[in-house]
Design a protein around this motif. Sequence first.
Motif, PDB file in Angstrom:
ATOM      1  N   LEU A   1     -20.726   8.383 -12.099  1.00 18.21           N
ATOM      2  CA  LEU A   1     -21.834   8.838 -11.268  1.00 18.21           C
ATOM      3  C   LEU A   1     -22.838   7.703 -11.142  1.00 18.21           C
ATOM      4  O   LEU A   1     -22.905   6.815 -11.998  1.00 18.21           O
ATOM      5  CB  LEU A   1     -22.526  10.050 -11.904  1.00 18.21           C
ATOM      6  CG  LEU A   1     -21.720  11.336 -12.057  1.00 18.21           C
ATOM      7  CD1 LEU A   1     -22.557  12.405 -12.752  1.00 18.21           C
ATOM      8  CD2 LEU A   1     -21.223  11.837 -10.731  1.00 18.21           C
ATOM      9  N   SER A   2     -23.652   7.747 -10.113  1.00 18.58           N
ATOM     10  CA  SER A   2     -24.667   6.706  -9.943  1.00 18.58           C
ATOM     11  C   SER A   2     -25.688   6.812 -11.082  1.00 18.58           C
ATOM     12  O   SER A   2     -25.840   7.862 -11.713  1.00 18.58           O
ATOM     13  CB  SER A   2     -25.373   6.856  -8.598  1.00 18.58           C
ATOM     14  OG  SER A   2     -26.239   7.978  -8.612  1.00 18.58           O
TER      15      SER A   2
ATOM     16  N   ILE B   1     -25.169  17.671  -7.443  1.00 15.82           N
ATOM     17  CA  ILE B   1     -24.409  16.569  -8.048  1.00 15.82           C
ATOM     18  C   ILE B   1     -23.072  17.084  -8.546  1.00 15.82           C
ATOM     19  O   ILE B   1     -22.023  16.477  -8.307  1.00 15.82           O
ATOM     20  CB  ILE B   1     -25.201  15.902  -9.186  1.00 15.82           C
ATOM     21  CG1 ILE B   1     -26.480  15.253  -8.634  1.00 15.82           C
ATOM     22  CG2 ILE B   1     -24.342  14.875  -9.929  1.00 15.82           C
ATOM     23  CD1 ILE B   1     -27.449  14.779  -9.701  1.00 15.82           C
TER      24      ILE B   1
ATOM     25  N   ASN C   1     -19.295  16.088  -7.087  1.00 17.29           N
ATOM     26  CA  ASN C   1     -18.488  15.246  -7.959  1.00 17.29           C
ATOM     27  C   ASN C   1     -17.577  15.971  -8.941  1.00 17.29           C
ATOM     28  O   ASN C   1     -16.633  15.366  -9.453  1.00 17.29           O
ATOM     29  CB  ASN C   1     -19.409  14.324  -8.773  1.00 17.29           C
ATOM     30  CG  ASN C   1     -20.198  13.391  -7.906  1.00 17.29           C
ATOM     31  OD1 ASN C   1     -19.677  12.411  -7.414  1.00 17.29           O
ATOM     32  ND2 ASN C   1     -21.464  13.705  -7.701  1.00 17.29           N
TER      33      ASN C   1
ATOM     34  N   ASN D   1     -31.399  20.234  -7.876  1.00 21.18           N
ATOM     35  CA  ASN D   1     -31.109  18.833  -8.178  1.00 21.18           C
ATOM     36  C   ASN D   1     -29.781  18.604  -8.893  1.00 21.18           C
ATOM     37  O   ASN D   1     -29.065  17.654  -8.581  1.00 21.18           O
ATOM     38  CB  ASN D   1     -32.241  18.239  -9.021  1.00 21.18           C
ATOM     39  CG  ASN D   1     -33.596  18.424  -8.396  1.00 21.18           C
ATOM     40  OD1 ASN D   1     -34.378  19.244  -8.844  1.00 21.18           O
ATOM     41  ND2 ASN D   1     -33.883  17.688  -7.324  1.00 21.18           N
TER      42      ASN D   1
ATOM     43  N   CYS E   1     -35.590   6.628  -7.741  1.00 23.86           N
ATOM     44  CA  CYS E   1     -34.892   7.801  -8.242  1.00 23.86           C
ATOM     45  C   CYS E   1     -35.934   8.729  -8.861  1.00 23.86           C
ATOM     46  O   CYS E   1     -36.450   8.446  -9.943  1.00 23.86           O
ATOM     47  CB  CYS E   1     -33.849   7.370  -9.279  1.00 23.86           C
ATOM     48  SG  CYS E   1     -32.891   8.755  -9.902  1.00 23.86           S
TER      49      CYS E   1
ATOM     50  N   CYS F   1     -28.790   6.978 -10.774  1.00 24.63           N
ATOM     51  CA  CYS F   1     -29.776   7.985 -10.396  1.00 24.63           C
ATOM     52  C   CYS F   1     -29.265   9.396 -10.687  1.00 24.63           C
ATOM     53  O   CYS F   1     -30.006  10.228 -11.214  1.00 24.63           O
ATOM     54  CB  CYS F   1     -30.143   7.844  -8.928  1.00 24.63           C
ATOM     55  SG  CYS F   1     -31.465   8.967  -8.407  1.00 24.63           S
ATOM     56  N   GLU F   2     -28.017   9.671 -10.357  1.00 21.00           N
ATOM     57  CA  GLU F   2     -27.461  11.002 -10.631  1.00 21.00           C
ATOM     58  C   GLU F   2     -27.467  11.294 -12.129  1.00 21.00           C
ATOM     59  O   GLU F   2     -27.819  12.395 -12.553  1.00 21.00           O
ATOM     60  CB  GLU F   2     -26.044  11.108 -10.074  1.00 21.00           C
ATOM     61  CG  GLU F   2     -25.995  11.128  -8.561  1.00 21.00           C
ATOM     62  CD  GLU F   2     -24.594  10.993  -7.998  1.00 21.00           C
ATOM     63  OE1 GLU F   2     -24.310  11.671  -6.997  1.00 21.00           O
ATOM     64  OE2 GLU F   2     -23.780  10.220  -8.558  1.00 21.00           O
TER      65      GLU F   2
END
Length: 132
Positions: A113-114, A58, A62, A54, A44, A116-117
């Motif tokens: 959210l992940s 996201i 989402n 970036n 990540c 990484c996100e």
Amino acid sequence: MDKLFVKRKWLIVFIVCLTAAVVIVSCSKQSEDVLIAQQHIVTCDTVNMKFAANVTPIFSANCYRCHANGIVNGGVSLDVYSSVLQQVNNGNLIGAITHAPGHIPMPYDGGKLSDCEIAIIQAWINEGAPNN
């Protein structure tokens, strides 16, 4: 002849069990190697995060269905930088996406959210949440 049949039967059972054991061990080792290889591939990148490149994707994937394009659920809009910055500054953005106590967990109708996100958004905030 009956003894010969019993010996052959046990020999067949032994061979089948030995083959199954070898297959199980080799498959589990292969799966472990694949998993280790995948862990090294997945990274990540959180260096030099940009709002447009970036963070916005996201939000778009989402959040926009409830917080953009005139839809302002909970008084929150995330499709305009100034509105996002307001949520950053009052602590609601990170609180909501990390599902911190005292915040409404977001996305509301989906999972978290992940990691990484979340790390990307946090890194962007840590860099001063620039409009870049």
